[in-house]
Write an enzyme that holds these catalytic residues in place. Structure first.
Site, PDB file in Angstrom:
ATOM      1  N   LYS A   1     -18.307  -6.138   8.988  1.00  9.27           N
ATOM      2  CA  LYS A   1     -16.972  -6.732   9.389  1.00  9.27           C
ATOM      3  C   LYS A   1     -16.097  -5.768  10.047  1.00  9.27           C
ATOM      4  O   LYS A   1     -15.676  -4.589   9.769  1.00  9.27           O
ATOM      5  CB  LYS A   1     -16.370  -7.006   8.043  1.00  9.27           C
ATOM      6  CG  LYS A   1     -15.717  -8.373   7.845  1.00  9.27           C
ATOM      7  CD  LYS A   1     -15.388  -8.661   6.266  1.00  9.27           C
ATOM      8  CE  LYS A   1     -13.947  -7.919   5.946  1.00  9.27           C
ATOM      9  NZ  LYS A   1     -13.680  -7.749   4.551  1.00  9.27           N
TER      10      LYS A   1
ATOM     11  N   SER B   1      -2.660  -7.831   3.125  1.00  5.41           N
ATOM     12  CA  SER B   1      -2.757  -7.373   4.765  1.00  5.41           C
ATOM     13  C   SER B   1      -3.163  -8.721   5.472  1.00  5.41           C
ATOM     14  O   SER B   1      -2.680  -8.970   6.698  1.00  5.41           O
ATOM     15  CB  SER B   1      -3.795  -6.663   4.895  1.00  5.41           C
ATOM     16  OG  SER B   1      -3.476  -5.461   4.291  1.00  5.41           O
TER      17      SER B   1
ATOM     18  N   ARG C   1      -1.729  -6.051  -8.450  1.00  8.65           N
ATOM     19  CA  ARG C   1      -0.652  -7.424  -8.220  1.00  8.65           C
ATOM     20  C   ARG C   1      -0.505  -8.242  -9.292  1.00  8.65           C
ATOM     21  O   ARG C   1       0.405  -8.745  -9.662  1.00  8.65           O
ATOM     22  CB  ARG C   1      -0.830  -7.961  -6.764  1.00  8.65           C
ATOM     23  CG  ARG C   1      -0.327  -7.077  -5.726  1.00  8.65           C
ATOM     24  CD  ARG C   1      -1.016  -7.371  -4.359  1.00  8.65           C
ATOM     25  NE  ARG C   1      -2.404  -7.347  -4.389  1.00  8.65           N
ATOM     26  CZ  ARG C   1      -3.211  -7.532  -3.355  1.00  8.65           C
ATOM     27  NH1 ARG C   1      -2.599  -7.766  -1.908  1.00  8.65           N
ATOM     28  NH2 ARG C   1      -4.480  -7.247  -3.483  1.00  8.65           N
TER      29      ARG C   1
ATOM     30  N   HIS D   1       0.920  -1.209   0.171  1.00 10.79           N
ATOM     31  CA  HIS D   1      -0.099   0.120  -0.001  1.00 10.79           C
ATOM     32  C   HIS D   1       0.911   1.317   0.070  1.00 10.79           C
ATOM     33  O   HIS D   1       0.619   2.172  -0.711  1.00 10.79           O
ATOM     34  CB  HIS D   1      -0.803   0.183   1.330  1.00 10.79           C
ATOM     35  CG  HIS D   1      -1.964  -1.221   1.566  1.00 10.79           C
ATOM     36  ND1 HIS D   1      -1.947  -1.842   2.542  1.00 10.79           N
ATOM     37  CD2 HIS D   1      -2.899  -1.621   0.664  1.00 10.79           C
ATOM     38  CE1 HIS D   1      -2.801  -2.677   2.392  1.00 10.79           C
ATOM     39  NE2 HIS D   1      -3.448  -2.626   1.334  1.00 10.79           N
TER      40      HIS D   1
END
Ligand code: ADP
Length: 161
Positions: A42, A131, A91, A18
């Site tokens: 969440k 993450s 990615r 990030h």
């Protein structure tokens, strides 16, 4: 008109991947908002305020990089703050497929078609990084320092159960 971009995500926690996207994108915009999307269903692993502090610390001294939190649709948040760009990182081809659908749906949701999604490719060394891996390593006591920005330190963090 100011060029404002929003980089939305959970940042649970912020990673070197990030950080790299934000630092490379910052010169392209007048203002870059790292925006933590709050999902009522969440909770996330690291507390929201802690995630915000880590992002602030990471980009301390970069006057055009800010951190905010938001609820609801990313395009609505963009309109609220006058952002015309959504920044995302890519990615892999899996990211591309996922991001293509989000980007195209956002285009539909933004009836005025004023908001463009822009993508930056990840650096080669950050391609395997996310993450969720950082959280998994952290939870079993592994060293995550190579994966998170140098400015922050997760070792002092204790998760309240
Ligand atoms: P989400 O909450 O959507 O899972 P993340 O917080 O994981 O979002 O990531 C936000 C954005 O950062 C996404 O565009 C994602 O592709 C990008 N990103 C995540 N990890 C990396 C990385 N290692 N390199 C480049 N971009 C990344």
């Amino acid at each position: 008109m100011k060029k404002i971009a929003v980089f939305p995500g959970s940042f649970d926690p912020i990673t070197k991947g990030h950080e790299s996207i934000v630092l490379r994108a910052a010169p392209l915009f007048d203002e870059l908002i790292v925006a933590i999307g709050i999902n009522a269903e969440k909770q996330g692993f690291f507390p929201l305020e802690q995630r915000i502090q880590w992002i602030k610390k990471t980009f301390q001294g970069h006057s055009n990089i800010k951190v905010m939190k938001y609820q609801g649709l990313t395009v609505d948040f963009c309109k609220e703050i006058g952002a015309r760009f959504i920044l995302r990182g890519l990615r892999t081809s899996a990211d591309f497929e996922f991001e293509r659908s989000i980007g195209q749906i956002n285009k539909q949701l933004d009836r005025t078609h004023e908001i463009e999604t822009v993508f930056l490719l990840s650096e080669m060394e950050h391609t395997p990084l996310n993450s969720s891996i950082v959280r998994s390593v952290f939870q079993v006591g592994g060293d995550v320092n190579n994966f998170i920005p140098n400015a922050i330190d997760l070792s002092t963090f204790k998760k309240e159960q």
